[in-house]
Write a protein that holds these residues in place. Structure first.
Motif, PDB file in Angstrom:
ATOM      1  N   GLY A 205     -63.494  -1.597 -66.420  1.00 16.46           N
ATOM      2  CA  GLY A 205     -62.634  -0.753 -66.770  1.00 16.46           C
ATOM      3  C   GLY A 205     -61.260  -0.766 -65.867  1.00 16.46           C
ATOM      4  O   GLY A 205     -60.606   0.420 -65.673  1.00 16.46           O
ATOM      5  N   GLY A 206     -61.088  -1.888 -65.402  1.00 17.05           N
ATOM      6  CA  GLY A 206     -59.569  -1.948 -64.413  1.00 17.05           C
ATOM      7  C   GLY A 206     -60.122  -1.595 -63.122  1.00 17.05           C
ATOM      8  O   GLY A 206     -59.123  -1.639 -62.330  1.00 17.05           O
ATOM      9  N   GLU A 207     -61.083  -1.253 -62.907  1.00 17.00           N
ATOM     10  CA  GLU A 207     -61.524  -0.698 -61.170  1.00 17.00           C
ATOM     11  C   GLU A 207     -62.425  -1.680 -60.587  1.00 17.00           C
ATOM     12  O   GLU A 207     -63.197  -2.273 -61.333  1.00 17.00           O
ATOM     13  CB  GLU A 207     -62.209   0.618 -61.315  1.00 17.00           C
ATOM     14  N   VAL A 208     -62.193  -1.799 -59.478  1.00 18.03           N
ATOM     15  CA  VAL A 208     -62.861  -3.028 -58.481  1.00 18.03           C
ATOM     16  C   VAL A 208     -63.797  -2.176 -57.671  1.00 18.03           C
ATOM     17  O   VAL A 208     -63.440  -1.410 -57.046  1.00 18.03           O
ATOM     18  CB  VAL A 208     -61.819  -3.677 -57.479  1.00 18.03           C
ATOM     19  N   LEU A 209     -65.003  -2.477 -57.838  1.00 21.81           N
ATOM     20  CA  LEU A 209     -66.006  -1.953 -57.072  1.00 21.81           C
ATOM     21  C   LEU A 209     -66.763  -2.914 -56.241  1.00 21.81           C
ATOM     22  O   LEU A 209     -67.251  -4.034 -56.695  1.00 21.81           O
ATOM     23  CB  LEU A 209     -66.888  -1.208 -58.087  1.00 21.81           C
ATOM     24  N   THR A 210     -67.296  -2.497 -54.957  1.00 22.83           N
ATOM     25  CA  THR A 210     -68.092  -3.137 -54.179  1.00 22.83           C
ATOM     26  C   THR A 210     -69.333  -2.254 -53.650  1.00 22.83           C
ATOM     27  O   THR A 210     -68.919  -1.236 -53.406  1.00 22.83           O
ATOM     28  CB  THR A 210     -67.373  -3.775 -53.037  1.00 22.83           C
ATOM     29  N   PRO A 211     -70.626  -2.815 -53.302  1.00 22.80           N
ATOM     30  CA  PRO A 211     -71.646  -2.004 -52.711  1.00 22.80           C
ATOM     31  C   PRO A 211     -71.397  -1.188 -51.823  1.00 22.80           C
ATOM     32  O   PRO A 211     -70.702  -1.818 -50.769  1.00 22.80           O
ATOM     33  CB  PRO A 211     -73.078  -2.956 -52.738  1.00 22.80           C
ATOM     34  N   ASP A 212     -71.975   0.015 -51.710  1.00 20.09           N
ATOM     35  CA  ASP A 212     -71.846   0.799 -50.458  1.00 20.09           C
ATOM     36  C   ASP A 212     -72.762   0.784 -49.426  1.00 20.09           C
ATOM     37  O   ASP A 212     -72.909   1.527 -48.427  1.00 20.09           O
ATOM     38  CB  ASP A 212     -71.718   2.166 -50.967  1.00 20.09           C
ATOM     39  N   CYS A 228     -56.122  -4.757 -52.962  1.00 25.31           N
ATOM     40  CA  CYS A 228     -55.970  -4.088 -54.001  1.00 25.31           C
ATOM     41  C   CYS A 228     -54.987  -2.688 -53.914  1.00 25.31           C
ATOM     42  O   CYS A 228     -54.465  -2.317 -54.724  1.00 25.31           O
ATOM     43  CB  CYS A 228     -57.246  -3.548 -54.306  1.00 25.31           C
ATOM     44  N   ALA A 229     -55.186  -2.266 -52.669  1.00 28.05           N
ATOM     45  CA  ALA A 229     -54.328  -1.061 -52.252  1.00 28.05           C
ATOM     46  C   ALA A 229     -52.673  -1.523 -52.266  1.00 28.05           C
ATOM     47  O   ALA A 229     -51.958  -0.877 -52.808  1.00 28.05           O
ATOM     48  CB  ALA A 229     -54.596  -0.538 -50.745  1.00 28.05           C
ATOM     49  N   MET A 230     -52.618  -2.658 -51.952  1.00 30.91           N
ATOM     50  CA  MET A 230     -51.054  -3.229 -51.744  1.00 30.91           C
ATOM     51  C   MET A 230     -50.535  -3.362 -53.214  1.00 30.91           C
ATOM     52  O   MET A 230     -49.439  -3.157 -53.430  1.00 30.91           O
ATOM     53  CB  MET A 230     -51.009  -4.571 -51.145  1.00 30.91           C
ATOM     54  N   THR A 231     -51.634  -3.869 -54.245  1.00 30.01           N
ATOM     55  CA  THR A 231     -50.872  -3.892 -55.680  1.00 30.01           C
ATOM     56  C   THR A 231     -51.222  -3.196 -56.525  1.00 30.01           C
ATOM     57  O   THR A 231     -50.693  -3.294 -57.780  1.00 30.01           O
ATOM     58  CB  THR A 231     -51.885  -5.349 -55.986  1.00 30.01           C
ATOM     59  N   GLY A 232     -51.804  -1.788 -56.006  1.00 29.89           N
ATOM     60  CA  GLY A 232     -51.972  -0.819 -57.010  1.00 29.89           C
ATOM     61  C   GLY A 232     -53.460  -1.056 -57.827  1.00 29.89           C
ATOM     62  O   GLY A 232     -53.476  -0.033 -58.876  1.00 29.89           O
ATOM     63  N   LEU A 233     -54.169  -1.665 -57.473  1.00 36.02           N
ATOM     64  CA  LEU A 233     -55.392  -2.014 -58.318  1.00 36.02           C
ATOM     65  C   LEU A 233     -56.365  -0.993 -57.776  1.00 36.02           C
ATOM     66  O   LEU A 233     -56.673  -0.984 -56.696  1.00 36.02           O
ATOM     67  CB  LEU A 233     -55.755  -3.233 -58.249  1.00 36.02           C
ATOM     68  N   PRO A 234     -56.846  -0.165 -58.551  1.00 34.80           N
ATOM     69  CA  PRO A 234     -58.091   0.749 -58.237  1.00 34.80           C
ATOM     70  C   PRO A 234     -59.124  -0.060 -57.716  1.00 34.80           C
ATOM     71  O   PRO A 234     -59.595  -0.847 -58.388  1.00 34.80           O
ATOM     72  CB  PRO A 234     -58.678   1.604 -59.511  1.00 34.80           C
ATOM     73  N   ALA A 235     -59.853   0.591 -56.542  1.00 34.72           N
ATOM     74  CA  ALA A 235     -60.797   0.026 -55.901  1.00 34.72           C
ATOM     75  C   ALA A 235     -61.674   0.894 -54.899  1.00 34.72           C
ATOM     76  O   ALA A 235     -60.876   1.712 -54.417  1.00 34.72           O
ATOM     77  CB  ALA A 235     -60.280  -1.389 -55.016  1.00 34.72           C
ATOM     78  N   ARG A 236     -62.751   0.824 -55.091  1.00 37.08           N
ATOM     79  CA  ARG A 236     -63.691   1.556 -54.010  1.00 37.08           C
ATOM     80  C   ARG A 236     -64.770   0.938 -53.790  1.00 37.08           C
ATOM     81  O   ARG A 236     -65.230   0.060 -54.493  1.00 37.08           O
ATOM     82  CB  ARG A 236     -63.872   3.175 -54.789  1.00 37.08           C
ATOM     83  N   ILE A 237     -65.450   1.417 -52.834  1.00 37.57           N
ATOM     84  CA  ILE A 237     -66.990   1.397 -52.279  1.00 37.57           C
ATOM     85  C   ILE A 237     -67.743   2.146 -52.870  1.00 37.57           C
ATOM     86  O   ILE A 237     -67.531   3.499 -52.705  1.00 37.57           O
ATOM     87  CB  ILE A 237     -67.244   1.283 -50.735  1.00 37.57           C
ATOM     88  N   ALA A 238     -68.833   1.817 -53.518  1.00 36.11           N
ATOM     89  CA  ALA A 238     -69.493   2.607 -54.359  1.00 36.11           C
ATOM     90  C   ALA A 238     -71.042   2.125 -54.393  1.00 36.11           C
ATOM     91  O   ALA A 238     -71.306   1.097 -54.441  1.00 36.11           O
ATOM     92  CB  ALA A 238     -68.991   2.617 -55.970  1.00 36.11           C
TER      93      ALA A 238
END
Length: 314
Positions: A205-212, A228-238
């Motif tokens: 859904g347009g969000e980048v996710l990586t294991p926590d 991702c932060a530089m380009t405004g792409l949603p990303a989180r550790i989850a």
């Protein structure tokens, strides 16, 4: 400390105070790094003549040393100089560069006391490595979710680089038997951790996710999150489970030895029409573009290949 006349074109190593061709580097059978996997290490790459995020790799190496209670006989500045000289001796513009500290040999034969060992620092620089071959990256790697579980973090802290690869190697055999290129492992609770030498990302859904959990805090992983932060792409550790991967729009993995590497299949789930996805390709391109712009770059001092000297720290 000087090097004799050797051919370093295929790699240079620093072992027991000497620079030797990488193919001649040896570790003692009595070193606990060999016999007990009592060792930590880190790997940094050189691209177009410059180290990428060298200070971050040295920071992580120091944290791993502290975690394993290892103390190499060289200071941080001396270690950086050794790495630089290993690369300079080879003349390589693109290189895979490792720093290693083993427990060493016990001074008292047969001792079971770690304090009786003199820790040994070694390093080497060899030609560039892509842990996933370029042709496989181009079509997107095929990933297998292994049935083998990751060694529990309570036993071996995955944030400290180590050679406890028994679980990862079993996962690779399983992946190759299944016709896949590589594997990712789950922990004992079913959460996604990492693969053999790389972190995993998914896009949904347009969000980048990586294991926590259960994974090395990779420097390339950090770089991708920053991009991702530089380009405004949603990303989180989850927290991620198998079913999340099986619902991913895209996947890619990250490592020092290869950068951002797209995945097109995970078990029976085919993504992006069986090709690298647009977000993966965008991040891959941006990652190497930032390299070319000098992001987090430390120049290799090739001119000093024969003049740099190091000695054990007091």
């Amino acid at each position: 400390m000087t090097s004799d006349a050797h051919d370093f074109s295929q790699g240079a190593a620093f072992v027991e105070g000497r620079y030797v061709p990488a193919r001649e580097a040896r570790v003692s059978l009595l070193d606990w790094g060999f016999s007990r996997s009592d060792v930590t290490y880190d790997v940094v790459h050189v691209r177009h003549g410059g180290f990428f995020r060298l200070e971050d790799h040295l920071d992580r190496f120091e944290r791993s040393l502290a975690g394993f209670r290892l103390a190499p006989p060289y200071s941080r500045a001396e270690i950086a100089a050794i790495l630089d000289r290993c690369v300079a001796l080879t003349g390589l513009r693109d290189a895979y560069v490792a720093m290693i500290c083993t427990r060493g040999r016990p001074r008292v034969f047969g001792s079971r006391r770690p304090a009786d060992c003199d820790n040994l620092f070694s390093a080497y620089a060899i030609p560039w490595i892509d842990v996933i071959p370029l042709d496989v990256q181009a079509r997107g790697a095929h990933l297998h979710i292994a049935s083998v579980t990751r060694i529990p973090a309570a036993s071996i802290d995955p944030t400290m680089k180590n050679y406890h690869w028994g679980d990862l190697t079993r996962g690779l055999f399983e992946a190759h038997d299944a016709g896949a290129d590589t594997a990712v492992l789950l922990d004992t609770d079913g959460f996604v951790t990492e693969g053999p030498g790389f972190n995993v990302f998914m896009v949904r859904g347009g969000e980048v996710l990586t294991p926590d959990r259960g994974a090395l805090e990779g420097i390339t992983r950090r770089s991708v999150l920053e991009l991702c932060a530089m380009t405004g792409l949603p990303a989180r550790i989850a927290p991620l489970r198998r079913e999340d991967l099986m619902q991913a729009d895209e996947m890619f993995c990250t490592t020092t030895a290869g950068g951002v590497m797209p995945i097109s299949r995970v078990d029976g789930h085919i993504m992006s029409n069986d090709a690298p996805g647009p977000v993966s390709l965008r991040l891959k391109e941006l990652y190497w573009q930032k390299h070319a712009e000098g992001w987090h770059r430390t120049e290799v001092n090739y001119a000093a290949a024969e003049t740099v000297t190091v000695s054990p720290a007091a």
